[in-house]
Design a protein around this motif. Structure first.
Motif, PDB file in Angstrom:
ATOM      1  N   SER A  57       1.154  -0.916   0.012  1.00 22.73           N
ATOM      2  CA  SER A  57      -0.143   0.219  -0.122  1.00 22.73           C
ATOM      3  C   SER A  57       1.092   1.088  -0.221  1.00 22.73           C
ATOM      4  N   VAL A  58       2.251   1.244   0.805  1.00 16.53           N
ATOM      5  CA  VAL A  58       3.176   2.100   0.517  1.00 16.53           C
ATOM      6  C   VAL A  58       3.607   2.820  -0.658  1.00 16.53           C
ATOM      7  N   VAL A  59       3.844   1.549  -1.312  1.00 20.46           N
ATOM      8  CA  VAL A  59       4.940   1.294  -3.209  1.00 20.46           C
ATOM      9  C   VAL A  59       3.346   2.193  -3.417  1.00 20.46           C
ATOM     10  N   LEU A  60       1.851   1.929  -3.497  1.00 16.12           N
ATOM     11  CA  LEU A  60       1.252   2.396  -4.103  1.00 16.12           C
ATOM     12  C   LEU A  60       0.944   3.709  -4.153  1.00 16.12           C
ATOM     13  N   ALA A  61       1.148   4.433  -2.748  1.00 13.62           N
ATOM     14  CA  ALA A  61       0.672   6.033  -2.797  1.00 13.62           C
ATOM     15  C   ALA A  61       1.739   6.212  -3.516  1.00 13.62           C
ATOM     16  N   HIS A  62       2.998   5.917  -3.458  1.00 11.67           N
ATOM     17  CA  HIS A  62       4.131   6.226  -4.316  1.00 11.67           C
ATOM     18  C   HIS A  62       3.917   6.657  -6.107  1.00 11.67           C
ATOM     19  N   ILE A  63       3.126   5.089  -6.752  1.00  9.95           N
ATOM     20  CA  ILE A  63       3.113   5.107  -8.006  1.00  9.95           C
ATOM     21  C   ILE A  63       1.647   6.396  -8.238  1.00  9.95           C
ATOM     22  N   GLY A  64       1.044   6.170  -7.141  1.00 15.48           N
ATOM     23  CA  GLY A  64      -0.035   7.323  -7.223  1.00 15.48           C
ATOM     24  C   GLY A  64       0.036   8.817  -8.037  1.00 15.48           C
ATOM     25  N   ASN A  65       1.075   8.902  -6.582  1.00 13.17           N
ATOM     26  CA  ASN A  65       1.307  10.271  -6.534  1.00 13.17           C
ATOM     27  C   ASN A  65       2.445  10.492  -7.932  1.00 13.17           C
ATOM     28  N   ALA A  66       2.874   9.455  -8.611  1.00 10.63           N
ATOM     29  CA  ALA A  66       3.662   9.781 -10.116  1.00 10.63           C
ATOM     30  C   ALA A  66       3.048   9.074 -11.274  1.00 10.63           C
ATOM     31  N   THR A  67       1.496   9.708 -11.156  1.00 11.00           N
ATOM     32  CA  THR A  67       0.649   9.412 -12.211  1.00 11.00           C
ATOM     33  C   THR A  67      -0.637  10.258 -12.206  1.00 11.00           C
ATOM     34  N   ILE A  72      -4.688   2.248 -10.292  1.00 14.35           N
ATOM     35  CA  ILE A  72      -3.184   1.340  -9.538  1.00 14.35           C
ATOM     36  C   ILE A  72      -3.650  -0.061  -8.294  1.00 14.35           C
ATOM     37  N   GLY A  73      -2.981  -0.917  -8.414  1.00 17.10           N
ATOM     38  CA  GLY A  73      -4.218  -1.504  -7.293  1.00 17.10           C
ATOM     39  C   GLY A  73      -2.845  -2.313  -6.553  1.00 17.10           C
ATOM     40  N   PHE A  98      -6.214   9.769  -4.077  1.00 13.76           N
ATOM     41  CA  PHE A  98      -6.406   9.014  -5.809  1.00 13.76           C
ATOM     42  C   PHE A  98      -8.085   7.879  -5.925  1.00 13.76           C
ATOM     43  N   PRO A  99      -8.896   9.696  -5.280  1.00  6.17           N
ATOM     44  CA  PRO A  99      -9.936   8.717  -5.924  1.00  6.17           C
ATOM     45  C   PRO A  99     -10.530   8.060  -7.102  1.00  6.17           C
ATOM     46  N   GLY A 157     -16.951   2.729   3.290  1.00  8.43           N
ATOM     47  CA  GLY A 157     -17.631   3.376   1.783  1.00  8.43           C
ATOM     48  C   GLY A 157     -16.613   4.285   0.559  1.00  8.43           C
ATOM     49  N   ALA A 158     -15.199   3.600   0.683  1.00  8.86           N
ATOM     50  CA  ALA A 158     -14.574   3.934  -0.115  1.00  8.86           C
ATOM     51  C   ALA A 158     -14.428   3.182  -1.515  1.00  8.86           C
ATOM     52  N   ASN A 159     -14.643   3.682  -2.486  1.00  6.43           N
ATOM     53  CA  ASN A 159     -14.912   3.777  -4.209  1.00  6.43           C
ATOM     54  C   ASN A 159     -13.184   2.612  -4.158  1.00  6.43           C
ATOM     55  N   VAL A 160     -13.649   1.458  -4.526  1.00  4.21           N
ATOM     56  CA  VAL A 160     -12.499   0.850  -3.948  1.00  4.21           C
ATOM     57  C   VAL A 160     -13.012  -0.860  -5.145  1.00  4.21           C
ATOM     58  N   GLU A 161     -12.028  -0.876  -6.599  1.00  4.82           N
ATOM     59  CA  GLU A 161     -12.683  -1.918  -6.680  1.00  4.82           C
ATOM     60  C   GLU A 161     -12.106  -3.422  -6.061  1.00  4.82           C
ATOM     61  N   PHE A 162     -12.961  -3.833  -5.921  1.00  4.13           N
ATOM     62  CA  PHE A 162     -12.337  -5.699  -5.726  1.00  4.13           C
ATOM     63  C   PHE A 162     -11.947  -6.248  -6.591  1.00  4.13           C
TER      64      PHE A 162
END
Length: 326
Positions: A57-67, A72-73, A98-99, A157-162
């Motif tokens: 999840s930390v790596v995904l935050a890094h990826i989200g900020n780069a894009t 991202i998942g 990253f909504p 309430g998070a809009n996450v795709e499982f």
């Protein structure tokens, strides 16, 4: 039309560092976004010096900020390593940052020996038995469909795709029963591919999240201007596969010319077996092999895998692949 995504192990190459691996992952994610890929996923692995995606999840935050637009998942979060509440908080946080862009792919196999179990303070084999219940609890923490005694904030309430991940029939059965999209890890475990997809589609039960079956299949893809160059690029990951299967994993090694010709018969047979979910060669050859694999599986999406020692070569491989398959 088949959609394409990228799975990255965040490989640490020989002579390289974790920091470099994370920087390369962000660069690859930006390229994936640029060429039109739908998703960029990171896989959870622990205690492996050649893979830097353990804190997924930390790596995904890094990826989200780069894009800015690509989804991202996790490909995936190994839920037995965690509690559902922890993952609800982590991915609820990612969704807040990253909504509408976050996928949560879930896997059951802990892939851990006794040392890692002690480090995680978990009986992972016992935890695996509770995987279906944990998936249901995690979804309830985010959707609020079930009245739970505790609220995950962030999370509810998070809009996450499982997504359900798998390499056997178990994941296919659970994905079908829960009405979830299903991703099959054919890039390293193709044995049950056809049977799992058949079972998933046959037994699929529509859910509020998904009306009909949706399949993504992972395959290793290495594209280059010449077939010889593509095979050279692929040899680094091939070496890593052989090292892992023979109990000697390490950092991603430099490529070796004609690598497979140096191997004993069992290792060659293992790589040949994995080759049924691979495309290695010129753009035309890669397009042909991906088309054949898509026809075999009926996949709605193809997840492109394949680590290269030279990060620039993977960027070029991805670019050539998407151009060829456009």
């Amino acid at each position: 039309m088949t959609e394409f995504s990228v799975l990255d192990l965040v490989p640490v190459r020989e002579g390289g560092t974790v920091g470099e691996a994370l920087s390369n992952a962000a660069q690859l994610a930006r390229k994936a976004e640029e060429v039109g890929c739908k998703r960029f996923w990171v896989a959870e692995h622990h205690a492996m010096e050649g893979i830097a995606g353990g804190a997924t999840s930390v790596v995904l935050a890094h990826i989200g900020n780069a894009t800015s637009t690509i989804r991202i998942g996790s490909g995936g979060i190994m839920l037995p390593n965690h509690t559902p509440f922890q993952i609800a908080e982590q991915f609820g946080t990612l969704d807040a940052l990253f909504p509408g862009r976050v996928d949560l792919g879930l896997g059951r196999a802990p892939g851990a020996g006794p040392e890692l179990q002690r480090a995680l303070r978990k009986n992972l084999h016992q935890a695996s038995e509770y995987f279906p219940q944990d998936v249901a609890e995690l979804r309830a923490l985010m959707t609020g469909d079930v009245d739970l005694p505790i609220t995950a904030t962030p999370g509810l309430g998070a809009n996450v795709e499982f997504w359900m991940l798998g390499s056997s029939l178990f994941g296919a059965q659970l994905a079908a029963r829960l009405g979830m999209p299903y991703a099959f890890a054919a890039h390293f475990a193709p044995d049950h591919l056809d049977a799992a997809l058949e079972l998933y589609r046959r037994d699929f039960e529509p859910s509020d999240a998904l009306a009909k079956p949706h399949v993504m299949v992972a395959m290793n893809v290495f594209a280059a201007e010449t077939e010889a160059e593509a095979r050279l690029l692929a040899s680094s990951q091939q070496q890593s596969f052989v090292a892992l299967r023979t109990g000697n994993p390490g950092k991603l090694p430099p490529p070796i010319e004609d690598y497979t010709s140096t191997l004993p018969a069992p290792s060659r047979a293992m790589l040949d077996h994995l080759g049924q979910a691979a495309a290695i060669g010129t753009p035309a050859k890669v397009r042909e092999d991906i088309a054949a694999f898509t026809a075999r599986t009926g996949a709605d999406e193809i997840m492109l895998c394949g680590s290269t020692f030279d990060p620039e070569a993977r960027l070029r491989s991805l670019e050539l692949t998407l151009e060829a398959c456009a």
